[in-house]
Design a protein around this motif. Sequence first.
Motif, PDB file in Angstrom:
ATOM      1  N   LYS A  70      66.636 -69.119  96.725  1.00 44.14           N
ATOM      2  CA  LYS A  70      66.848 -67.717  96.356  1.00 44.14           C
ATOM      3  C   LYS A  70      65.538 -67.064  95.914  1.00 44.14           C
ATOM      4  CE  LYS A  70      71.678 -67.314  95.133  1.00 44.14           C
ATOM      5  NZ  LYS A  70      72.665 -66.929  94.144  1.00 44.14           N
ATOM      6  N   LEU A  71      64.704 -67.840  95.235  1.00 35.33           N
ATOM      7  CA  LEU A  71      63.426 -67.297  94.757  1.00 35.33           C
ATOM      8  C   LEU A  71      62.495 -66.981  95.935  1.00 35.33           C
ATOM      9  CD1 LEU A  71      61.904 -66.604  92.143  1.00 35.33           C
ATOM     10  CD2 LEU A  71      60.922 -68.915  92.196  1.00 35.33           C
ATOM     11  N   SER A  93      64.283 -57.618  89.392  1.00 33.05           N
ATOM     12  CA  SER A  93      65.592 -57.471  90.061  1.00 33.05           C
ATOM     13  C   SER A  93      66.253 -58.831  90.254  1.00 33.05           C
ATOM     14  CB  SER A  93      65.427 -56.840  91.443  1.00 33.05           C
ATOM     15  OG  SER A  93      64.826 -55.600  91.339  1.00 33.05           O
ATOM     16  N   PHE A  94      65.444 -59.816  90.662  1.00 32.37           N
ATOM     17  CA  PHE A  94      65.950 -61.171  90.918  1.00 32.37           C
ATOM     18  C   PHE A  94      66.606 -61.749  89.657  1.00 32.37           C
ATOM     19  CE2 PHE A  94      65.218 -65.752  90.670  1.00 32.37           C
ATOM     20  CZ  PHE A  94      65.788 -66.205  91.858  1.00 32.37           C
ATOM     21  N   LEU A  95      65.942 -61.591  88.535  1.00 26.81           N
ATOM     22  CA  LEU A  95      66.462 -62.147  87.273  1.00 26.81           C
ATOM     23  C   LEU A  95      67.752 -61.442  86.848  1.00 26.81           C
ATOM     24  CD1 LEU A  95      63.081 -62.548  85.336  1.00 26.81           C
ATOM     25  CD2 LEU A  95      64.540 -64.393  86.218  1.00 26.81           C
ATOM     26  N   ASP A  96      67.785 -60.133  87.078  1.00 28.83           N
ATOM     27  CA  ASP A  96      68.974 -59.357  86.724  1.00 28.83           C
ATOM     28  C   ASP A  96      70.159 -59.764  87.615  1.00 28.83           C
ATOM     29  OD1 ASP A  96      70.621 -57.497  85.580  1.00 28.83           O
ATOM     30  OD2 ASP A  96      69.787 -55.782  86.640  1.00 28.83           O
ATOM     31  N   GLU A  97      69.904 -59.823  88.915  1.00 34.43           N
ATOM     32  CA  GLU A  97      70.976 -60.124  89.872  1.00 34.43           C
ATOM     33  C   GLU A  97      71.528 -61.540  89.723  1.00 34.43           C
ATOM     34  OE1 GLU A  97      70.089 -59.617  94.059  1.00 34.43           O
ATOM     35  OE2 GLU A  97      69.811 -57.465  93.770  1.00 34.43           O
ATOM     36  N   ASN A  98      70.632 -62.504  89.505  1.00 33.81           N
ATOM     37  CA  ASN A  98      71.056 -63.905  89.534  1.00 33.81           C
ATOM     38  C   ASN A  98      71.370 -64.500  88.171  1.00 33.81           C
ATOM     39  OD1 ASN A  98      70.715 -64.888  92.457  1.00 33.81           O
ATOM     40  ND2 ASN A  98      68.870 -63.682  92.060  1.00 33.81           N
ATOM     41  N   PHE A  99      70.772 -63.939  87.098  1.00 31.19           N
ATOM     42  CA  PHE A  99      70.970 -64.541  85.780  1.00 31.19           C
ATOM     43  C   PHE A  99      71.393 -63.520  84.721  1.00 31.19           C
ATOM     44  CE2 PHE A  99      68.003 -67.244  88.079  1.00 31.19           C
ATOM     45  CZ  PHE A  99      68.598 -68.499  87.921  1.00 31.19           C
ATOM     46  N   LYS A 104      57.232 -72.380  84.706  1.00 29.21           N
ATOM     47  CA  LYS A 104      57.240 -71.391  83.614  1.00 29.21           C
ATOM     48  C   LYS A 104      58.383 -70.388  83.789  1.00 29.21           C
ATOM     49  CE  LYS A 104      52.421 -71.371  82.122  1.00 29.21           C
ATOM     50  NZ  LYS A 104      51.174 -70.597  82.057  1.00 29.21           N
ATOM     51  N   LEU A 105      58.663 -70.046  85.049  1.00 32.40           N
ATOM     52  CA  LEU A 105      59.765 -69.115  85.304  1.00 32.40           C
ATOM     53  C   LEU A 105      61.089 -69.751  84.889  1.00 32.40           C
ATOM     54  CD1 LEU A 105      60.902 -66.472  86.416  1.00 32.40           C
ATOM     55  CD2 LEU A 105      60.878 -67.488  88.702  1.00 32.40           C
ATOM     56  N   MET A 106      61.237 -71.040  85.208  1.00 32.57           N
ATOM     57  CA  MET A 106      62.486 -71.726  84.855  1.00 32.57           C
ATOM     58  C   MET A 106      62.628 -71.857  83.339  1.00 32.57           C
ATOM     59  SD  MET A 106      62.531 -74.464  87.994  1.00 32.57           S
ATOM     60  CE  MET A 106      64.091 -75.276  87.670  1.00 32.57           C
ATOM     61  N   SER A 107      61.499 -72.036  82.649  1.00 31.07           N
ATOM     62  CA  SER A 107      61.551 -72.082  81.185  1.00 31.07           C
ATOM     63  C   SER A 107      61.962 -70.729  80.634  1.00 31.07           C
ATOM     64  CB  SER A 107      60.173 -72.419  80.599  1.00 31.07           C
ATOM     65  OG  SER A 107      59.843 -73.724  80.905  1.00 31.07           O
ATOM     66  N   PHE A 108      61.416 -69.676  81.252  1.00 37.94           N
ATOM     67  CA  PHE A 108      61.750 -68.316  80.803  1.00 37.94           C
ATOM     68  C   PHE A 108      63.254 -68.062  80.966  1.00 37.94           C
ATOM     69  CE2 PHE A 108      62.480 -63.818  81.779  1.00 37.94           C
ATOM     70  CZ  PHE A 108      61.957 -63.222  80.639  1.00 37.94           C
ATOM     71  N   ILE A 109      63.782 -68.512  82.107  1.00 38.62           N
ATOM     72  CA  ILE A 109      65.220 -68.304  82.384  1.00 38.62           C
ATOM     73  C   ILE A 109      66.056 -69.158  81.423  1.00 38.62           C
ATOM     74  CG2 ILE A 109      67.038 -68.660  84.117  1.00 38.62           C
ATOM     75  CD1 ILE A 109      64.812 -68.088  86.246  1.00 38.62           C
ATOM     76  N   GLY A 110      65.560 -70.360  81.138  1.00 37.91           N
ATOM     77  CA  GLY A 110      66.299 -71.303  80.274  1.00 37.91           C
ATOM     78  C   GLY A 110      66.662 -72.546  81.070  1.00 37.91           C
ATOM     79  N   LYS A 111      66.097 -73.666  80.643  1.00 40.59           N
ATOM     80  CA  LYS A 111      66.319 -74.927  81.378  1.00 40.59           C
ATOM     81  C   LYS A 111      67.802 -75.250  81.531  1.00 40.59           C
ATOM     82  CE  LYS A 111      61.944 -76.568  81.673  1.00 40.59           C
ATOM     83  NZ  LYS A 111      61.247 -76.752  82.945  1.00 40.59           N
ATOM     84  N   GLU A 112      68.597 -74.819  80.529  1.00 37.06           N
ATOM     85  CA  GLU A 112      70.036 -75.145  80.541  1.00 37.06           C
ATOM     86  C   GLU A 112      70.784 -74.448  81.680  1.00 37.06           C
ATOM     87  OE1 GLU A 112      68.461 -73.377  78.327  1.00 37.06           O
ATOM     88  OE2 GLU A 112      69.519 -71.476  78.118  1.00 37.06           O
ATOM     89  N   LYS A 113      70.141 -73.453  82.301  1.00 37.94           N
ATOM     90  CA  LYS A 113      70.802 -72.723  83.392  1.00 37.94           C
ATOM     91  C   LYS A 113      70.744 -73.497  84.713  1.00 37.94           C
ATOM     92  CE  LYS A 113      71.448 -68.753  81.070  1.00 37.94           C
ATOM     93  NZ  LYS A 113      70.410 -67.772  80.901  1.00 37.94           N
ATOM     94  N   PHE A 114      70.008 -74.634  84.723  1.00 34.25           N
ATOM     95  CA  PHE A 114      69.811 -75.374  85.981  1.00 34.25           C
ATOM     96  C   PHE A 114      70.435 -76.758  85.902  1.00 34.25           C
ATOM     97  CE2 PHE A 114      66.325 -72.353  85.473  1.00 34.25           C
ATOM     98  CZ  PHE A 114      66.431 -71.634  86.648  1.00 34.25           C
ATOM     99  N   GLU A 115      70.882 -77.203  87.062  1.00 34.62           N
ATOM    100  CA  GLU A 115      71.450 -78.565  87.082  1.00 34.62           C
ATOM    101  C   GLU A 115      70.771 -79.374  88.194  1.00 34.62           C
ATOM    102  OE1 GLU A 115      75.422 -78.000  89.604  1.00 34.62           O
ATOM    103  OE2 GLU A 115      75.417 -76.731  87.799  1.00 34.62           O
TER     104      GLU A 115
END
Lengths: 73, 252
Positions: free
Chosen positions: A9-10, A39-45, A62-73
Amino acid sequence: MRKEEFYLKLVDGLDLDDKEINENSALHLTSLMHLSLISFLDENFGIRAKAIDLKDIDSVAKLMSFIGKEKFE
Amino acid sequence: MKTFSLENKNVLITGASSGIGAACSILCSVSGANVILIGRNQERLDQTLKNLKPGNHTKLPVDLLNVEGIEKTLEETLKKYGKIHGFIHSAGLDISRPLNSLRHIDYQTIFDTNVICGFEIARILSKRQFSPIDGASYIFIASVMGLAGVPAKIAYSASKGALLAGCRSMALELAAKKIRVNCISPAIVRTELVNKLFNDLPEEAVEKIKSMHPLGFGTPDDIANGCVYLLSDEAKWITGSNLVIDGGYSCQ
């Protein structure tokens, strides 16, 4: 979100040259890509980010840390 | 100082709760008009209403995204005022997204607010029952981005370009009713909407935009002054035009 799905998606959302990315990939964001990322962050998270929040993001990790590691599996 | 008079004129203004619309509302009231304020936010409309010079003013909380519902809501209020001598469509949305991030809903939302509801209101106001026999003046707040391209402004600039094009045809069509139709095209005016957009841009991008305005950024009053002129009888021979108020942005 599964990490593999996130990478796909990224690549699509930012129209990245490198089609195969992972956590170790670098991100060289232009000013237009910053807007796409907002837009990507708003739409997907559901994250309402501002450019200033993203100025230090220069890698997928760093982007994944910004989003939050817990959001990924 | 003598200003253009709007005495005995009823003026309807969209986007009146903030920015250019609020400044237009205040200046129209100072120039003698009765103002009908349209906006979504009731509290902010009240704030604008408080800042008006006393007169027969009213507010009309309307969500302009509900294009279908505008006619019924408007007509009830317009009947109380009778004729409407001026209309300023200042309501506007801006979306700063590159092409690959724009979706159908973005175009739809921005066109509904920036263009279609403005034209719908013009349709309603131009009916015989609301249109004064000695004419009226409609103003659409467009943008220099309707004339010149800017990256990540595709939806916004397309909507403003649509206003410019539609305004010319509307001017021809309504000339028989002595209704003048014009656009004003501002460059960057420091409003809350613009400040919010700047927060989404990298600092160097904001600096670059600033450097493109030889006279610096504008203020909402710079645009309101142009509106009062176009609404006044002194502009009676101006229709189908686009008044560019941009601090020199488009000279380059």
